[in-house]
Design a protein around this motif. Sequence first.
Motif, PDB file in Angstrom:
ATOM      1  N   VAL A 293      36.846  32.528  33.433  1.00 42.29           N
ATOM      2  CA  VAL A 293      35.265  33.125  33.053  1.00 42.29           C
ATOM      3  C   VAL A 293      34.305  31.278  33.501  1.00 42.29           C
ATOM      4  N   VAL A 294      33.277  32.422  33.688  1.00 44.17           N
ATOM      5  CA  VAL A 294      32.372  31.964  34.396  1.00 44.17           C
ATOM      6  C   VAL A 294      30.757  31.646  33.796  1.00 44.17           C
TER       7      VAL A 294
ATOM      8  N   ILE B 133      34.767  41.841  34.488  1.00 44.59           N
ATOM      9  CA  ILE B 133      34.584  41.540  33.492  1.00 44.59           C
ATOM     10  C   ILE B 133      32.813  40.777  32.745  1.00 44.59           C
ATOM     11  N   ALA B 134      32.460  41.984  32.430  1.00 42.63           N
ATOM     12  CA  ALA B 134      31.360  40.903  31.530  1.00 42.63           C
ATOM     13  C   ALA B 134      31.848  41.222  29.491  1.00 42.63           C
TER      14      ALA B 134
ATOM     15  N   ILE C 281      35.297  36.294  34.217  1.00 48.51           N
ATOM     16  CA  ILE C 281      34.997  37.135  33.385  1.00 48.51           C
ATOM     17  C   ILE C 281      33.281  36.542  33.360  1.00 48.51           C
ATOM     18  N   ALA C 282      32.613  37.493  33.454  1.00 54.24           N
ATOM     19  CA  ALA C 282      31.066  36.573  33.033  1.00 54.24           C
ATOM     20  C   ALA C 282      31.033  36.706  32.123  1.00 54.24           C
ATOM     21  N   GLU C 283      30.212  35.772  30.938  1.00 51.39           N
ATOM     22  CA  GLU C 283      30.454  35.674  29.987  1.00 51.39           C
ATOM     23  C   GLU C 283      28.759  34.757  29.505  1.00 51.39           C
ATOM     24  N   GLY C 284      28.089  35.383  29.003  1.00 56.52           N
ATOM     25  CA  GLY C 284      26.955  35.279  28.696  1.00 56.52           C
ATOM     26  C   GLY C 284      26.868  34.382  27.359  1.00 56.52           C
TER      27      GLY C 284
END
Length: 319
Positions: free
Chosen positions: A117-118, A167-168, A136-139
């Motif tokens: 996760v980034v 991956i959003a 995993i691009a986590e907002g």
Amino acid sequence: MIKTRLCDLLNIQYPIIQGGMAWVATAELAAAVSNAGGLGIIGAGNAPADVIRKEINKVRSLTDKPYGVNIMLLSPFVEEIMDLVYEEKVPVITTGAGNPGKYIPKLKEQGIKVIPVVPSVALAKKMEQIGADAVIAEGTEAGGHIGELTTMVLVPQVSDAVKIPVIAAGGIADGRGLMSALSLGAQGVQLGTIFVCSEECTVHENYKRAIVKAGDRGTVVTGRSTGHPVRIIKNKLYKEFDKLEKSGASVEEIEKLGTGRLRMACVDGDVDMGSVMAGQISGLIKDIKPVKEIINTIIAECDSIIDGLNNIVRGEKLD
């Protein structure tokens, strides 16, 4: 049928993976997601290896589909958990709270896919360089521990910066969210809060109901002064955190208040003084459904949007 590079990479039917939420992502939930065509994830959290071994055995008894384990790299048991997933040849691991680089060569010996996760472009590029299979691009819309960038701005920048699948995550709970993520360059989505509100999720019913009752402003962020902000449902615990932070309390005092609060919410059902981690998408969730229905609805909605866009391109009028 929506099929992306992520589906091929993980050998799954739909480009949907489940978040590895501590105390939430048990074998029951992971198996249900995998059986429904996504990738179910067991959340290792801070649990020791013997606990996670039981969960791995259980998920294998419930599904013959691919599954994964989420590993928090700050866990006191991280070394034994890494040894466990290597020994058990877990198909996929997702990681958070650290750099998995030193573990990647050994994991790849067993063909294990590694997906960190980034929260930033710089970290995404670093993960690609050290051999991650996807990121995993986590907002900041997500529940639990969060970064600062929104999903809308983070995903396209990460997608432009790396060649591996993106991956959003954060703020996604329906077909519109999946379609948006694909439009931003992602190859799939990670969903958390919506799966908490599934029949197969084993958390206390009070936890699920707190999410269902939440409105669009129902979540708040705690612990910003510690450098480790966490998004939760607004409750009495939040007010205690707010008081401490405004009084200039030390990091140690604030962290002490948070100790054991997630278990209190998930297991004991105390949604007043427990930490009900949930994303901003909570306001969109209105009921509790089976996992299969959740996934099928998301895919059908996304397919419908694609059909509608095709009609626009062809100049046809939408209903």
